[in-house]
Design a protein around this motif. Structure first.
Motif, PDB file in Angstrom:
ATOM      1  N   SER A  40       0.906  -1.257   0.001  1.00  0.00           N
ATOM      2  CA  SER A  40       0.045  -0.057  -0.032  1.00  0.00           C
ATOM      3  C   SER A  40       0.911   1.187  -0.193  1.00  0.00           C
ATOM      4  O   SER A  40       0.252   2.460  -0.371  1.00  0.00           O
ATOM      5  N   LEU A 112     -15.889  -4.255   1.127  1.00  0.00           N
ATOM      6  CA  LEU A 112     -14.806  -3.966   1.483  1.00  0.00           C
ATOM      7  C   LEU A 112     -15.107  -2.853   2.633  1.00  0.00           C
ATOM      8  O   LEU A 112     -15.865  -2.167   2.713  1.00  0.00           O
ATOM      9  N   ALA A 203      -1.539  -2.732  -6.224  1.00  0.00           N
ATOM     10  CA  ALA A 203      -2.962  -2.691  -5.662  1.00  0.00           C
ATOM     11  C   ALA A 203      -3.622  -4.144  -6.101  1.00  0.00           C
ATOM     12  O   ALA A 203      -4.340  -4.540  -5.226  1.00  0.00           O
ATOM     13  N   THR A 207      -4.843  -6.418  -2.984  1.00  0.00           N
ATOM     14  CA  THR A 207      -6.026  -6.836  -2.998  1.00  0.00           C
ATOM     15  C   THR A 207      -6.211  -8.547  -2.863  1.00  0.00           C
ATOM     16  O   THR A 207      -7.223  -8.887  -1.922  1.00  0.00           O
ATOM     17  N   GLN A 211      -7.989 -10.460   0.295  1.00  0.00           N
ATOM     18  CA  GLN A 211      -9.297 -10.935  -0.331  1.00  0.00           C
ATOM     19  C   GLN A 211      -9.223 -12.515  -0.909  1.00  0.00           C
ATOM     20  O   GLN A 211     -10.258 -13.000  -1.008  1.00  0.00           O
ATOM     21  N   VAL A 215     -11.786 -12.515  -5.766  1.00  0.00           N
ATOM     22  CA  VAL A 215     -11.859 -11.245  -6.133  1.00  0.00           C
ATOM     23  C   VAL A 215     -11.981 -10.942  -7.580  1.00  0.00           C
ATOM     24  O   VAL A 215     -12.321 -10.036  -8.114  1.00  0.00           O
ATOM     25  N   LEU A 370      -9.184  -0.253  -6.967  1.00  0.00           N
ATOM     26  CA  LEU A 370      -9.980  -1.171  -7.462  1.00  0.00           C
ATOM     27  C   LEU A 370      -9.865  -1.297  -8.908  1.00  0.00           C
ATOM     28  O   LEU A 370     -10.129  -2.241  -9.353  1.00  0.00           O
TER      29      LEU A 370
END
Length: 417
Positions: A40, A112, A203, A207, A211, A215, A370
């Motif tokens: 991140s 989320l 990203a 994610t 997740q 996803v 996203l």
């Protein structure tokens, strides 16, 4: 260069999925979360870079564009008809995106967690017309730019651009300065967007690490839903041009096939501009109309990009479980109608517009990450749509002005060749 960048985007996507899956499978939940936090850092820097360019980019491009609008006014009737079509097409594009994202609900089910408590408790029911109107006018343009208050920046830009245009000599020094700032900001935006592959990798990795690989099915639904929406828009554009120009307009769709494919493959509608202009003239449109409508269309008639902004913004809201009121959605359409006009020629302009829209409605800015992972794939479709939309606009205006050759002239031309 475009091909190399495309390869970098694809490579970043593949590597991001692989690294994210490995973290999700072979690390404990806490370790996976720590890895996602590390990734991140890259995405946070990218988001800050995006936010950094919003205010000066919107201000400079809008002021420069409005200051030159007198050129369109001198053409009079053609300019009015052209702008009338552009506005109508913009409303249709934005509305289709709004309706389709509600019907398909690609973001529903992601659930989320909001990045912060403020974003998690957005109270959209407090929206009032009074608050909206008073908030339009900035108390200070410096404060508006510091806070990235996009509508306030737009209002100030409209006043400045109109004032420059109204001055007899158009304040050449000021106009030249604004145009230079716009060029500089376009170059800065290009530099920022070159870092996109790194942000895409981070990203996706972050994610999927938290997740899971599942996803990706959400991305399939998102991309598929957007292309379905584009298909509906194409159908309406073709129906409109056939209705106005006649069955002969079907030949126009064949004529612009190659420019549309070029825009699709390069993810740049600007790259297809010279070929589009050439094909429109071969079809029979007068050079006067085609040379006027097409450049104006690249600034004011980005049908595919506008639909994407609506679709993507509401997808992000759905992903975070945030409901937007009807009033806010209508306000969003009006906001996108204006902001999208000042972003012509900007690399990945839709990301900048969406970032500004998210900030205005207090939606999680992290939601931009996203769509970042699949933005290039979607950019291909919206770029081709922009070419089709501008070609249809040129044909419609030429028909209204009786500036299209008759079928006999069109048939005679190839025989002479």
């Amino acid at each position: 260069m475009n091909r190399i960048f495309t390869y970098m985007i694809v490579g970043a996507m593949i590597l991001g999925v692989a690294v994210g899956w490995a973290c999700n499978q072979y690390l404990s939940p806490d370790q996976a979360k720590a890895a996602a936090d590390g990734f991140s850092i890259i995405t946070d820097v990218f988001l800050r870079l995006i936010k950094m360019i919003i205010a000066p980019l919107v201000f400079s491009t809008l002021v420069a564009g409005i200051a030159h609008m007198e050129d369109a006014a001198t053409i009079g009737r053609v300019g009015v008809k052209t702008m009338g079509w552009f506005i109508s097409a913009s409303v249709v594009s934005l509305t289709i995106g709004l309706i389709m994202v509600h019907l398909l609900q690609p973001g529903v089910g992601l659930a989320l967690p909001a990045p912060n408590a403020a974003a998690a408790t957005v109270d959209v029911s407090t929206f009032t017309l009074r608050d909206f109107i008073t908030h339009l006018v900035p108390k200070s343009i410096v404060e508006a730019m510091a806070n990235n208050e996009i509508l306030q920046i737009v209002v100030f830009s409209v006043f400045v651009g109109t004032a420059v245009s109204a001055i007899d000599d158009k304040a050449p020094a000021v106009l030249a300065l604004v145009e230079q700032i716009a060029q500089i900001m376009l170059k800065v935006t290009g530099y920022v967007m070159r870092t996109a592959p790194f942000a895409i990798f981070a990203a996706l990795a972050a994610t999927i690490a938290t997740q899971g690989i599942e996803v990706l099915f959400t991305y399939v639904k998102f991309v598929g839903g957007f292309y379905l929406s584009l298909g509906i828009l194409w159908g309406l554009l073709v129906a409109a041009v056939v209705l106005i120009v006649g069955p002969r307009a079907l030949k126009l769709m064949g004529a612009i096939r190659q420019p549309a494919l070029l825009a699709f493959s390069t993810a740049s509608s600007e790259a297809a501009y010279p070929r589009t202009l050439e094909e429109l003239q071969k079809f029979g449109l007068s050079r006067k109309v085609a040379s006027f409508v097409l450049p104006l269309g690249y600034s004011f008639n980005l049908d595919g990009s506008m639909m994407y902004c609506t679709f993507a913004t509401l997808f992000i809201a759905q992903a975070y479980g945030i409901d937007m009121s009807i009033g806010q959605q209508i306000t969003m359409l009006a906001l996108l109608m204006v902001t999208s006009k000042g972003m012509a020629g900007v690399p990945r302009a839709s990301l900048v517009v969406i970032a500004a829209t998210l900030a205005y409605f207090d939606l999680p800015e992290a939601g931009l990450l996203l769509i970042l992972a699949v933005d290039h794939l979607l950019d291909m479709g919206r770029s081709a749509t922009n070419v089709v939309g501008n070609s249809v606009a040129a044909a419609v205006v030429a028909k209204w002005e009786n500036q299209i050759d008759t079928p006999q002239d069109e048939q005679a031309a190839p025989l002479k060749a």
